[in-house]
Design a protein around this motif. Structure first.
Motif, PDB file in Angstrom:
ATOM      1  N   UNK A 162       0.829  -1.213   0.000  1.00  0.00           N
ATOM      2  CA  UNK A 162       0.000   0.000   0.000  1.00  0.00           C
ATOM      3  C   UNK A 162       0.861   1.260   0.000  1.00  0.00           C
ATOM      4  N   UNK A 163       0.214   2.405  -0.009  1.00  0.00           N
ATOM      5  CA  UNK A 163       0.935   3.663   0.169  1.00  0.00           C
ATOM      6  C   UNK A 163       1.489   3.705   1.594  1.00  0.00           C
ATOM      7  N   UNK A 164       2.555   4.462   1.820  1.00  0.00           N
ATOM      8  CA  UNK A 164       3.096   4.569   3.184  1.00  0.00           C
ATOM      9  C   UNK A 164       2.063   5.149   4.149  1.00  0.00           C
ATOM     10  N   UNK A 165       2.004   4.585   5.340  1.00  0.00           N
ATOM     11  CA  UNK A 165       1.086   5.081   6.368  1.00  0.00           C
ATOM     12  C   UNK A 165       1.827   5.809   7.481  1.00  0.00           C
ATOM     13  N   UNK A 166       3.133   5.602   7.557  1.00  0.00           N
ATOM     14  CA  UNK A 166       3.940   6.194   8.627  1.00  0.00           C
ATOM     15  C   UNK A 166       4.978   7.113   7.993  1.00  0.00           C
ATOM     16  N   UNK A 167       4.716   8.427   7.987  1.00  0.00           N
ATOM     17  CA  UNK A 167       5.632   9.356   7.314  1.00  0.00           C
ATOM     18  C   UNK A 167       5.703  10.712   8.016  1.00  0.00           C
ATOM     19  N   UNK A 168       5.451  10.721   9.336  1.00  0.00           N
ATOM     20  CA  UNK A 168       5.599  11.920  10.165  1.00  0.00           C
ATOM     21  C   UNK A 168       4.689  13.073   9.721  1.00  0.00           C
ATOM     22  N   UNK A 169       3.662  12.773   8.930  1.00  0.00           N
ATOM     23  CA  UNK A 169       2.774  13.823   8.427  1.00  0.00           C
ATOM     24  C   UNK A 169       3.456  14.750   7.445  1.00  0.00           C
ATOM     25  N   UNK A 170       4.579  14.303   6.850  1.00  0.00           N
ATOM     26  CA  UNK A 170       5.396  15.137   5.978  1.00  0.00           C
ATOM     27  C   UNK A 170       5.330  14.602   4.546  1.00  0.00           C
ATOM     28  N   UNK A 171       4.901  15.431   3.607  1.00  0.00           N
ATOM     29  CA  UNK A 171       4.719  14.982   2.222  1.00  0.00           C
ATOM     30  C   UNK A 171       6.029  14.621   1.542  1.00  0.00           C
ATOM     31  N   UNK A 172       7.117  15.299   1.877  1.00  0.00           N
ATOM     32  CA  UNK A 172       8.424  14.967   1.285  1.00  0.00           C
ATOM     33  C   UNK A 172       8.847  13.562   1.714  1.00  0.00           C
ATOM     34  N   UNK A 173       8.661  13.251   2.997  1.00  0.00           N
ATOM     35  CA  UNK A 173       8.993  11.907   3.495  1.00  0.00           C
ATOM     36  C   UNK A 173       8.057  10.879   2.866  1.00  0.00           C
ATOM     37  N   UNK A 174       6.784  11.248   2.694  1.00  0.00           N
ATOM     38  CA  UNK A 174       5.824  10.354   2.038  1.00  0.00           C
ATOM     39  C   UNK A 174       6.318   9.977   0.633  1.00  0.00           C
ATOM     40  N   UNK A 175       6.843  10.960  -0.123  1.00  0.00           N
ATOM     41  CA  UNK A 175       7.323  10.686  -1.485  1.00  0.00           C
ATOM     42  C   UNK A 175       8.542   9.772  -1.472  1.00  0.00           C
ATOM     43  N   UNK A 176       9.442   9.991  -0.521  1.00  0.00           N
ATOM     44  CA  UNK A 176      10.623   9.128  -0.409  1.00  0.00           C
ATOM     45  C   UNK A 176      10.190   7.699  -0.074  1.00  0.00           C
ATOM     46  N   UNK A 177       9.300   7.562   0.909  1.00  0.00           N
ATOM     47  CA  UNK A 177       8.829   6.230   1.289  1.00  0.00           C
ATOM     48  C   UNK A 177       8.061   5.566   0.142  1.00  0.00           C
ATOM     49  N   UNK A 178       7.346   6.356  -0.641  1.00  0.00           N
ATOM     50  CA  UNK A 178       6.607   5.807  -1.792  1.00  0.00           C
ATOM     51  C   UNK A 178       7.568   5.176  -2.792  1.00  0.00           C
ATOM     52  N   UNK A 179       8.715   5.805  -3.005  1.00  0.00           N
ATOM     53  CA  UNK A 179       9.725   5.236  -3.921  1.00  0.00           C
ATOM     54  C   UNK A 179      10.311   3.957  -3.338  1.00  0.00           C
ATOM     55  N   UNK A 180      10.543   3.958  -2.035  1.00  0.00           N
ATOM     56  CA  UNK A 180      11.037   2.740  -1.375  1.00  0.00           C
ATOM     57  C   UNK A 180      10.022   1.608  -1.557  1.00  0.00           C
ATOM     58  N   UNK A 181       8.736   1.932  -1.422  1.00  0.00           N
ATOM     59  CA  UNK A 181       7.678   0.925  -1.586  1.00  0.00           C
ATOM     60  C   UNK A 181       7.682   0.339  -2.997  1.00  0.00           C
ATOM     61  N   UNK A 182       7.984   1.171  -3.990  1.00  0.00           N
ATOM     62  CA  UNK A 182       7.948   0.699  -5.382  1.00  0.00           C
ATOM     63  C   UNK A 182       9.119  -0.212  -5.712  1.00  0.00           C
TER      64      UNK A 182
END
Length: 200
Positions: A162-182
């Motif tokens: 799924x999309x990241x659920x744990x990213x400190x409420x920060x969109x930049x971290x969300x994008x980094x984690x999204x790439x890790x997920x892919x």
């Protein structure tokens, strides 16, 4: 693990809320939990409190058991499985969603220990409230373990990232984690979607 039904009030995506809101589409939709807060759940037709290891349901009385974000909290898989077997009708289904034991979220949860979860989640998942944080065990959180624990079920389970659920409420971290997920193995970022059908 029905809890207070927080998703109905807090999920900001109407489409997701409609998909989860099963109450209008069922004859009986019973919420069970070990936490008394379940008695206030408005997303079900009725609610019951679990006392001990026994579900407050009659033998062979339900068509479907849903355990959403529950497997990771189960302390005694054998007791849980005995109760699922007891209450499900022949041909009935068990549906569940749970983090994979070897996902980075599960690994960090085990490293941190349960006593630190509330404090850490305040930063990692700021929208989460303390009432929705429970001790984790990860005793039935791999596809192999689920297959071993439910040998008399037809197993359609799989891992989904799924999309990241744990990213400190920060969109930049969300994008980094999204790439890790892919680009990571599915188990490392994924959740197990459990679909089991009782055969007897």
């Amino acid at each position: 693990g029905a809890g207070r039904g927080q998703w109905y009030f807090e999920d900001q995506v109407p489409f997701r809320r409609r998909l989860q809101f099963l109450k209008p589409h069922t004859q009986r939709f019973i919420g069970l939990d070990i936490d008394p807060i379940v008695l206030s759940n408005l997303t079900t037709t009725e609610n019951r409190l679990i006392s001990g290891n026994r579900f407050p349901l009659e033998d062979a009385s339900v068509d479907v058991v849903i355990a959403d974000w529950v497997f990771e909290h189960i302390d005694s898989p054998s007791d849980f499985i005995d109760e699922v077997n007891r209450v499900l009708k022949p041909g009935g289904y068990l549906f569940a969603r749970t983090p994979h034991k070897n996902s980075y979220v599960s690994i960090f949860a085990r490293i941190l220990n349960n006593k630190h979860h509330v404090r850490v989640l305040k930063y990692v998942q700021p929208s989460r409230i303390n009432a929705d944080i429970f001790p984790t065990k990860f005793r039935m959180n791999t596809l192999r373990e689920i297959g071993r624990l439910f040998p008399n079920y037809i197993n359609y389970s799989y891992i989904f990232t799924p999309e990241p659920a744990y990213f400190f409420g920060n969109q930049a971290i969300f994008k980094v984690f999204s790439k890790i997920h892919k680009h990571s193995p599915s188990f490392f970022c994924g959740c197990i979607y459990v679909f089991l059908q009782k055969t007897d």
